[in-house]
Design a protein around this motif. Structure first.
Motif, PDB file in Angstrom:
ATOM      1  N   ILE A  48      29.508  -7.582 -21.060  1.00  0.00           N
ATOM      2  CA  ILE A  48      29.614  -6.505 -20.069  1.00  0.00           C
ATOM      3  C   ILE A  48      28.966  -6.933 -18.753  1.00  0.00           C
ATOM      4  O   ILE A  48      29.485  -6.664 -17.671  1.00  0.00           O
ATOM      5  N   ILE A  49      27.833  -7.607 -18.869  1.00  0.00           N
ATOM      6  CA  ILE A  49      27.124  -8.163 -17.710  1.00  0.00           C
ATOM      7  C   ILE A  49      26.841  -9.630 -18.034  1.00  0.00           C
ATOM      8  O   ILE A  49      26.346  -9.928 -19.128  1.00  0.00           O
ATOM      9  N   PRO A  50      27.133 -10.551 -17.129  1.00  0.00           N
ATOM     10  CA  PRO A  50      26.798 -11.959 -17.402  1.00  0.00           C
ATOM     11  C   PRO A  50      25.299 -12.100 -17.652  1.00  0.00           C
ATOM     12  O   PRO A  50      24.483 -11.620 -16.862  1.00  0.00           O
ATOM     13  N   GLN A  51      24.955 -12.739 -18.759  1.00  0.00           N
ATOM     14  CA  GLN A  51      23.533 -12.818 -19.100  1.00  0.00           C
ATOM     15  C   GLN A  51      22.730 -13.607 -18.066  1.00  0.00           C
ATOM     16  O   GLN A  51      21.539 -13.359 -17.889  1.00  0.00           O
ATOM     17  N   GLU A  52      23.400 -14.524 -17.362  1.00  0.00           N
ATOM     18  CA  GLU A  52      22.695 -15.254 -16.312  1.00  0.00           C
ATOM     19  C   GLU A  52      22.410 -14.358 -15.100  1.00  0.00           C
ATOM     20  O   GLU A  52      21.613 -14.716 -14.221  1.00  0.00           O
ATOM     21  N   ASN A  53      23.046 -13.181 -15.048  1.00  0.00           N
ATOM     22  CA  ASN A  53      22.776 -12.198 -13.985  1.00  0.00           C
ATOM     23  C   ASN A  53      21.717 -11.196 -14.424  1.00  0.00           C
ATOM     24  O   ASN A  53      21.799 -10.013 -14.101  1.00  0.00           O
ATOM     25  N   THR A  54      20.742 -11.678 -15.157  1.00  0.00           N
ATOM     26  CA  THR A  54      19.644 -10.831 -15.624  1.00  0.00           C
ATOM     27  C   THR A  54      18.434 -11.021 -14.724  1.00  0.00           C
ATOM     28  O   THR A  54      17.981 -12.149 -14.512  1.00  0.00           O
ATOM     29  N   VAL A  55      17.921  -9.922 -14.193  1.00  0.00           N
ATOM     30  CA  VAL A  55      16.708  -9.930 -13.386  1.00  0.00           C
ATOM     31  C   VAL A  55      15.645  -9.150 -14.162  1.00  0.00           C
ATOM     32  O   VAL A  55      15.896  -8.038 -14.627  1.00  0.00           O
ATOM     33  N   ILE A  56      14.488  -9.745 -14.324  1.00  0.00           N
ATOM     34  CA  ILE A  56      13.414  -9.113 -15.093  1.00  0.00           C
ATOM     35  C   ILE A  56      12.222  -8.865 -14.187  1.00  0.00           C
ATOM     36  O   ILE A  56      11.782  -9.761 -13.462  1.00  0.00           O
ATOM     37  N   VAL A  57      11.724  -7.636 -14.213  1.00  0.00           N
ATOM     38  CA  VAL A  57      10.536  -7.284 -13.440  1.00  0.00           C
ATOM     39  C   VAL A  57       9.374  -7.144 -14.408  1.00  0.00           C
ATOM     40  O   VAL A  57       9.432  -6.361 -15.367  1.00  0.00           O
ATOM     41  N   THR A  58       8.315  -7.919 -14.165  1.00  0.00           N
ATOM     42  CA  THR A  58       7.167  -7.902 -15.068  1.00  0.00           C
ATOM     43  C   THR A  58       5.885  -8.088 -14.258  1.00  0.00           C
ATOM     44  O   THR A  58       5.896  -7.986 -13.030  1.00  0.00           O
ATOM     45  N   ASN A  59       4.786  -8.353 -14.942  1.00  0.00           N
ATOM     46  CA  ASN A  59       3.513  -8.567 -14.252  1.00  0.00           C
ATOM     47  C   ASN A  59       2.939  -9.930 -14.615  1.00  0.00           C
ATOM     48  O   ASN A  59       3.429 -10.606 -15.520  1.00  0.00           O
ATOM     49  N   ARG A  60       1.896 -10.325 -13.927  1.00  0.00           N
ATOM     50  CA  ARG A  60       1.346 -11.680 -14.087  1.00  0.00           C
ATOM     51  C   ARG A  60       0.831 -11.943 -15.496  1.00  0.00           C
ATOM     52  O   ARG A  60       0.977 -13.041 -16.023  1.00  0.00           O
ATOM     53  N   SER A  61       0.212 -10.946 -16.098  1.00  0.00           N
ATOM     54  CA  SER A  61      -0.404 -11.169 -17.402  1.00  0.00           C
ATOM     55  C   SER A  61       0.627 -11.450 -18.489  1.00  0.00           C
ATOM     56  O   SER A  61       0.298 -12.024 -19.516  1.00  0.00           O
ATOM     57  N   GLN A  62       1.870 -11.049 -18.271  1.00  0.00           N
ATOM     58  CA  GLN A  62       2.912 -11.238 -19.279  1.00  0.00           C
ATOM     59  C   GLN A  62       3.891 -12.358 -18.938  1.00  0.00           C
ATOM     60  O   GLN A  62       4.628 -12.823 -19.800  1.00  0.00           O
ATOM     61  N   ALA A  63       3.916 -12.795 -17.680  1.00  0.00           N
ATOM     62  CA  ALA A  63       4.975 -13.687 -17.215  1.00  0.00           C
ATOM     63  C   ALA A  63       4.983 -15.041 -17.925  1.00  0.00           C
ATOM     64  O   ALA A  63       6.047 -15.560 -18.267  1.00  0.00           O
ATOM     65  N   VAL A  64       3.812 -15.626 -18.162  1.00  0.00           N
ATOM     66  CA  VAL A  64       3.763 -16.968 -18.756  1.00  0.00           C
ATOM     67  C   VAL A  64       4.334 -16.956 -20.164  1.00  0.00           C
ATOM     68  O   VAL A  64       5.185 -17.774 -20.520  1.00  0.00           O
ATOM     69  N   LEU A  65       3.874 -16.010 -20.990  1.00  0.00           N
ATOM     70  CA  LEU A  65       4.407 -15.907 -22.345  1.00  0.00           C
ATOM     71  C   LEU A  65       5.888 -15.576 -22.313  1.00  0.00           C
ATOM     72  O   LEU A  65       6.679 -16.137 -23.083  1.00  0.00           O
ATOM     73  N   MET A  66       6.282 -14.679 -21.416  1.00  0.00           N
ATOM     74  CA  MET A  66       7.681 -14.277 -21.326  1.00  0.00           C
ATOM     75  C   MET A  66       8.583 -15.477 -21.050  1.00  0.00           C
ATOM     76  O   MET A  66       9.641 -15.645 -21.661  1.00  0.00           O
ATOM     77  N   GLU A  67       8.179 -16.330 -20.128  1.00  0.00           N
ATOM     78  CA  GLU A  67       8.991 -17.495 -19.784  1.00  0.00           C
ATOM     79  C   GLU A  67       9.185 -18.420 -20.977  1.00  0.00           C
ATOM     80  O   GLU A  67      10.220 -19.076 -21.102  1.00  0.00           O
ATOM     81  N   SER A  68       8.199 -18.473 -21.868  1.00  0.00           N
ATOM     82  CA  SER A  68       8.279 -19.415 -22.989  1.00  0.00           C
ATOM     83  C   SER A  68       9.133 -18.902 -24.141  1.00  0.00           C
ATOM     84  O   SER A  68       9.615 -19.696 -24.951  1.00  0.00           O
ATOM     85  N   ILE A  69       9.341 -17.575 -24.222  1.00  0.00           N
ATOM     86  CA  ILE A  69      10.075 -17.035 -25.377  1.00  0.00           C
ATOM     87  C   ILE A  69      11.318 -16.255 -24.989  1.00  0.00           C
ATOM     88  O   ILE A  69      12.032 -15.753 -25.854  1.00  0.00           O
ATOM     89  N   MET A  70      11.610 -16.202 -23.689  1.00  0.00           N
ATOM     90  CA  MET A  70      12.730 -15.402 -23.203  1.00  0.00           C
ATOM     91  C   MET A  70      14.063 -16.080 -23.479  1.00  0.00           C
ATOM     92  O   MET A  70      14.162 -17.298 -23.641  1.00  0.00           O
ATOM     93  N   HIS A  71      15.117 -15.305 -23.529  1.00  0.00           N
ATOM     94  CA  HIS A  71      16.486 -15.751 -23.756  1.00  0.00           C
ATOM     95  C   HIS A  71      16.819 -16.929 -22.840  1.00  0.00           C
ATOM     96  O   HIS A  71      16.573 -16.886 -21.628  1.00  0.00           O
TER      97      HIS A  71
END
Length: 359
Positions: A48-71
């Protein structure tokens, strides 16, 4: 018109404490047994939406872990990091300005990062219909969920019973947004037939939502314009650090949706639950014959209607009925199930006492 998904993933999930923490909130945990909730969200709109067109809004404390385990399909450049939390209006405008600057007027779908949906095919069909409505109009489109019980933990959307349009799908003008009601009011909403649960899923053109910010939240809009101008430059981080702490903190619901006359809703029926608190686990895991949901090394006698979550250590219970017991390496929660919505008060108390290592 290009379609973009904006996932709001900066929350702390305080009602899911002690499992959910500031650096490892529930959207970064595997609660369903499939994948982390953020990745489940990204996978859900595939096609429905190209997955590469995903924008994620987060905060600094979560960003590092998020980058390592995100799709893997999501570019790390599409992670927008807020220096401080300023509620959903600021997060959404940050994403809208970023998408609009890079790609021009685009369709923007705003999704929470921590919902659970059982019928994903039906979800995709409903989302596609909502996208069509938003593309063919200058409306703010939201998806409401047909209530199945008188919930006091969800917000509600009141809508006019006569549809504005039935092509490609029935859409209704929103009369008002209602905060979490009392049980008696929730019963009335359920029986009336013209109330839906507020899913927190919104669809609009970037031009439409930016115009609404200009009209209803002009101070927030004007203050954020320098951020738009510096996006993608060497000054981006410095300007963000300067401006973000000064931003008005207000939700998109209060700031725009409750004020705008151009909000429409369509009804979704796809097995939705926001998994906002411990008592919502029943939407994922069926209870046993005693009414218990047990995800732990547990031995119990006369234990009923309880949620027991552990990390390997043996949990034993005797004569327990209607409780939540959640055990992690450094913290244990025990509370009645009917107080599940109030667990965040424990987190607030820990902050007040300076016990930040537990949050």
């Amino acid at each position: 018109m290009n379609r973009f998904a904006t996932i709001l993933a900066g929350g702390g999930g305080t009602r899911f404490w002690p499992l959910s923490r500031q650096e490892t909130p529930k959207q970064l945990l595997n609660i369903s047994g499939n994948d982390i909730m953020l990745n489940d969200t990204i996978e859900r709109f595939k096609g429905i939406i190209p997955q590469e067109n995903t924008v994620i809004v987060t905060n600094r404390s979560q960003a590092v872990l998020m980058e390592s385990i995100m799709h893997s399909s999501v570019s790390r450049k599409n992670i927008l990091i807020e220096p401080v939390a300023r509620n959903t209006a600021a997060s959404i405008l940050f994403a809208a300005l970023s998408i609009d600057k890079a790609h021009g007027d685009s369709l923007m779908v705003v999704l929470p990062s921590d919902h659970y949906i059982t019928d994903e095919d039906q979800f995709r069909m409903t989302l596609d219909e909502a996208c069509t409505v938003a593309m063919e109009s200058d409306k703010i489109v939201t998806i409401g969920i047909k209530p199945t019980f008188p919930s006091t933990g969800y917000g509600y959307i009141a809508f006019d019973k006569e549809p504005l349009s039935t092509n490609p799908v029935a859409i209704y003008e929103v009369a008002e947004f209602v905060e979490k009601p009392s049980f008696k009011k929730a019963q009335g909403y359920l029986s009336s037939g013209n109330f839906l649960w507020n899913s927190g899923i919104f669809i609009w053109k970037t031009s439409v939502v930016i115009d609404n910010f200009k009209r209803y939240l002009p101070r927030l809009y004007k203050t954020m314009l320098p951020i738009r101008d510096c996006l993608g430059t060497e000054q981006e981080e410095e300007v963000l650090n300067q401006i973000y702490p000064t931003l008005q903190s207000i939700s998109i619901d209060y700031g725009i949706l409750e004020r705008s006359d151009d909000v429409v809703v369509l009804s979704g029926q796809f097995g939705w639950n926001d998994i906002g608190s411990w008592d919502a686990l029943g939407a994922i895991f069926p209870p046993d014959e005693a009414g218990n949901i047990i995800k732990a090394n547990h031995v119990g006698i006369d234990t009923h209607n309880s949620i027991i979550y552990g990390n390997g250590r043996l949990i034993t219970t005797f004569g327990v009925d209607g409780f939540i017991i959640a055990d992690t390496e450094d913290a244990l929660l025990i509370c009645p199930k009917d107080k599940a919505q109030s667990v965040k008060e424990i987190v607030d108390l820990l902050k007040e006492r300076g016990m930040t290592e537990y949050i």
